[in-house]
Design a protein around this motif. Sequence first.
Motif, PDB file in Angstrom:
ATOM      1  N   VAL A  83       0.783  -1.298  -0.014  1.00 31.53           N
ATOM      2  CA  VAL A  83      -0.023   0.076   0.009  1.00 31.53           C
ATOM      3  C   VAL A  83       0.895   1.335   0.000  1.00 31.53           C
ATOM      4  O   VAL A  83       0.694   2.242  -0.810  1.00 31.53           O
ATOM      5  CB  VAL A  83      -1.024  -0.031   1.232  1.00 31.53           C
ATOM      6  N   LEU A  84       1.908   1.020   0.698  1.00 30.23           N
ATOM      7  CA  LEU A  84       2.819   2.455   0.890  1.00 30.23           C
ATOM      8  C   LEU A  84       3.386   2.628  -0.632  1.00 30.23           C
ATOM      9  O   LEU A  84       3.332   3.838  -0.952  1.00 30.23           O
ATOM     10  CB  LEU A  84       4.126   2.193   1.768  1.00 30.23           C
ATOM     11  N   HIS A  85       3.833   1.654  -1.271  1.00 31.29           N
ATOM     12  CA  HIS A  85       4.324   1.997  -2.578  1.00 31.29           C
ATOM     13  C   HIS A  85       3.357   2.201  -3.547  1.00 31.29           C
ATOM     14  O   HIS A  85       3.599   3.104  -4.368  1.00 31.29           O
ATOM     15  CB  HIS A  85       4.935   0.472  -2.984  1.00 31.29           C
ATOM     16  N   ASP A  91       9.356   4.942  -7.992  1.00 36.47           N
ATOM     17  CA  ASP A  91      10.163   3.915  -7.565  1.00 36.47           C
ATOM     18  C   ASP A  91      11.203   4.358  -6.632  1.00 36.47           C
ATOM     19  O   ASP A  91      12.030   3.313  -6.188  1.00 36.47           O
ATOM     20  CB  ASP A  91      10.884   3.240  -8.723  1.00 36.47           C
ATOM     21  N   ASP A  92      11.180   5.412  -6.051  1.00 36.94           N
ATOM     22  CA  ASP A  92      12.038   5.785  -5.002  1.00 36.94           C
ATOM     23  C   ASP A  92      11.520   6.498  -3.877  1.00 36.94           C
ATOM     24  O   ASP A  92      12.291   7.185  -3.019  1.00 36.94           O
ATOM     25  CB  ASP A  92      13.217   6.604  -5.747  1.00 36.94           C
ATOM     26  N   PHE A  93      10.360   6.452  -3.657  1.00 38.44           N
ATOM     27  CA  PHE A  93       9.408   7.053  -2.534  1.00 38.44           C
ATOM     28  C   PHE A  93       9.667   8.637  -2.422  1.00 38.44           C
ATOM     29  O   PHE A  93       9.751   9.323  -1.560  1.00 38.44           O
ATOM     30  CB  PHE A  93       9.810   6.447  -1.183  1.00 38.44           C
ATOM     31  N   SER A  94       9.831   9.243  -3.834  1.00 39.38           N
ATOM     32  CA  SER A  94      10.033  10.552  -3.670  1.00 39.38           C
ATOM     33  C   SER A  94       8.825  11.472  -3.593  1.00 39.38           C
ATOM     34  O   SER A  94       8.966  12.509  -3.454  1.00 39.38           O
ATOM     35  CB  SER A  94      10.882  11.144  -5.102  1.00 39.38           C
ATOM     36  N   GLU A  95       7.556  10.817  -3.487  1.00 38.38           N
ATOM     37  CA  GLU A  95       6.522  11.355  -3.153  1.00 38.38           C
ATOM     38  C   GLU A  95       6.178  11.311  -1.750  1.00 38.38           C
ATOM     39  O   GLU A  95       5.941  12.655  -1.254  1.00 38.38           O
ATOM     40  CB  GLU A  95       5.297  10.673  -3.945  1.00 38.38           C
ATOM     41  N   ILE A  96       5.971  10.468  -1.120  1.00 36.32           N
ATOM     42  CA  ILE A  96       5.539  10.262   0.310  1.00 36.32           C
ATOM     43  C   ILE A  96       6.764  10.571   1.214  1.00 36.32           C
ATOM     44  O   ILE A  96       6.783  10.751   2.411  1.00 36.32           O
ATOM     45  CB  ILE A  96       4.723   9.188   0.791  1.00 36.32           C
ATOM     46  N   SER A 100       8.837   9.029   5.711  1.00 36.05           N
ATOM     47  CA  SER A 100       7.535   8.642   6.167  1.00 36.05           C
ATOM     48  C   SER A 100       7.032   7.228   5.799  1.00 36.05           C
ATOM     49  O   SER A 100       6.564   6.496   6.809  1.00 36.05           O
ATOM     50  CB  SER A 100       6.521   9.540   5.211  1.00 36.05           C
ATOM     51  N   ALA A 101       7.574   6.481   4.913  1.00 33.36           N
ATOM     52  CA  ALA A 101       7.224   5.298   4.645  1.00 33.36           C
ATOM     53  C   ALA A 101       7.816   4.317   5.568  1.00 33.36           C
ATOM     54  O   ALA A 101       7.071   3.539   5.976  1.00 33.36           O
ATOM     55  CB  ALA A 101       8.062   4.954   2.912  1.00 33.36           C
ATOM     56  N   VAL A 102       9.308   4.460   5.785  1.00 30.06           N
ATOM     57  CA  VAL A 102       9.841   3.548   6.751  1.00 30.06           C
ATOM     58  C   VAL A 102       9.269   3.743   8.286  1.00 30.06           C
ATOM     59  O   VAL A 102       9.250   2.786   8.998  1.00 30.06           O
ATOM     60  CB  VAL A 102      11.468   3.738   6.576  1.00 30.06           C
ATOM     61  N   ALA A 103       8.751   4.921   8.604  1.00 30.42           N
ATOM     62  CA  ALA A 103       8.343   4.921   9.797  1.00 30.42           C
ATOM     63  C   ALA A 103       6.910   4.285   9.904  1.00 30.42           C
ATOM     64  O   ALA A 103       6.790   3.615  10.771  1.00 30.42           O
ATOM     65  CB  ALA A 103       8.085   6.500  10.253  1.00 30.42           C
ATOM     66  N   ILE A 104       6.119   4.560   9.020  1.00 31.53           N
ATOM     67  CA  ILE A 104       4.940   3.653   8.962  1.00 31.53           C
ATOM     68  C   ILE A 104       5.097   2.385   9.042  1.00 31.53           C
ATOM     69  O   ILE A 104       4.225   1.494   9.522  1.00 31.53           O
ATOM     70  CB  ILE A 104       4.090   4.304   7.625  1.00 31.53           C
ATOM     71  N   SER A 105       6.189   1.748   7.749  1.00 35.78           N
ATOM     72  CA  SER A 105       6.142   0.342   7.732  1.00 35.78           C
ATOM     73  C   SER A 105       6.566  -0.429   9.009  1.00 35.78           C
ATOM     74  O   SER A 105       6.071  -1.183   9.788  1.00 35.78           O
ATOM     75  CB  SER A 105       7.227   0.326   6.744  1.00 35.78           C
ATOM     76  N   MET A 106       7.333   0.549   9.729  1.00 37.70           N
ATOM     77  CA  MET A 106       7.960  -0.255  11.109  1.00 37.70           C
ATOM     78  C   MET A 106       6.977   0.068  12.183  1.00 37.70           C
ATOM     79  O   MET A 106       6.753  -1.187  12.924  1.00 37.70           O
ATOM     80  CB  MET A 106       9.380   0.472  11.500  1.00 37.70           C
TER      81      MET A 106
END
Length: 401
Positions: A83-85, A91-96, A100-106
């Motif tokens: 979902v985060l992707h 392809d490099d999380f430059s939007e969110i 933010s991605a890694v904090a939410i994922s963890m």
Amino acid sequence: MTLITDVRLRRILDSRGNPTVEADVLTESGGFGRAAAPSGASTGEYEAVERPPSEAIAAAREHAVPRLVGEAYAGNQREVDAVLHAADGTDDFSEIGANSAVAISMAAAKAGADVLGAPLFQHLGGTFRGENFPIPLGNVVGGGEHAADATDIQEFLAAPVGAPSVEDAVFANAAVHAAVADLLEDRGVPCGKGDEGAWAPSIDDGEAFEIVDEAVSMVEEEVGFEVGFGLDVAGAELYDADSGTYEYSDASRDTDEQIAYIAELVDEYDLVYVEDPLDEDDYEAFADLTDEVGDRTLICGDDLFVTNTDRLRNGIDQGAANSILIKPNQIGTLTDAFDAIELATENGYDSVVSHRSGETEDATIAHLAVATDAPFIKTGAVGGERTAKLNELIRIADDAT
Ligand SMILES: O=C(O)[C@@H](CO)OP(=O)(O)O
Ligand SMILES: [Mg+2]
């Protein structure tokens, strides 16, 4: 039970005093997980993109949070990360932002573990994970991008490879750190600490080698098991693409000379570990060095691989290394970090789960290393944001998490 009911994001301080992203994930049955993104200083060119925290938070609130709340299950890590992707769309999380991605994922992983009533490493690794614990690599002298006016080589890392337990290993690294301080004092070298808590003296690399070698031998004698040391050269930071040379304060080396220099160091100091000895674009030179010394030391790709399976696959094809650094924030999610570890393991590469120079009290990487049976973890030797991970490892080994 693990249906996500809320995702809260905020700016908190990291160990450098910079803002970073913290995420809370809440679930239907009252599960709670909190995690924070670390941040690098000597970042690889091919890392996922970290956005300024306020922008990353705003973008994640707009694009990711609505797709997670009431939609995704914290207990299903692959789904959360997919979902985060999808929410990010690049392809490099430059939007969110990878922060933010890694904090939410963890945070989602922790919320999932909370609902299950299991420690995080158990939730991530499962019942049939191995019984091994990672050997901590502890930064005791450092310079490069982590401290001004100190060594050219970014990190001199104590490596207690013979330690009978995690606890012994953690204390051995702290003892090497203290022994280095004594030796510096004997030589009349005053110094403070760099970003990761390592001593940052104004000495050249040659003197640092002498001191760390002596400190390691002293501690080895004291503890009665093998303690070696290794390096993070952070070669990309030394490399000047225009001249094609590695620029040290007292020398300039072309690629062949750099390979020969590192190979000499490996043999002279019995180095057990060498990270990023060469530039992040030079798979070929990495392969030449691995060919030369890979039978007796670990050649580890950090900026070379950036925890990215495509880059790792390329490295495996070329024989570029025998080890990979794993930094979840380089790639943005726990799933991607797991996939990189799995690919590494399948191909005989050792994984080294790693902190960043800018850290928080978050201890997720300790659980990640145990969950995946990673043979090494690199997370400093002293300092609150470093000991947060080391002490968590001791607790995990003591069944106290
Ligand atoms: O190069 C590295 O391995 C890391 C951590 O030690 O440093 P940074 O987080 O600054 O990239
Ligand atoms: Mg590195």
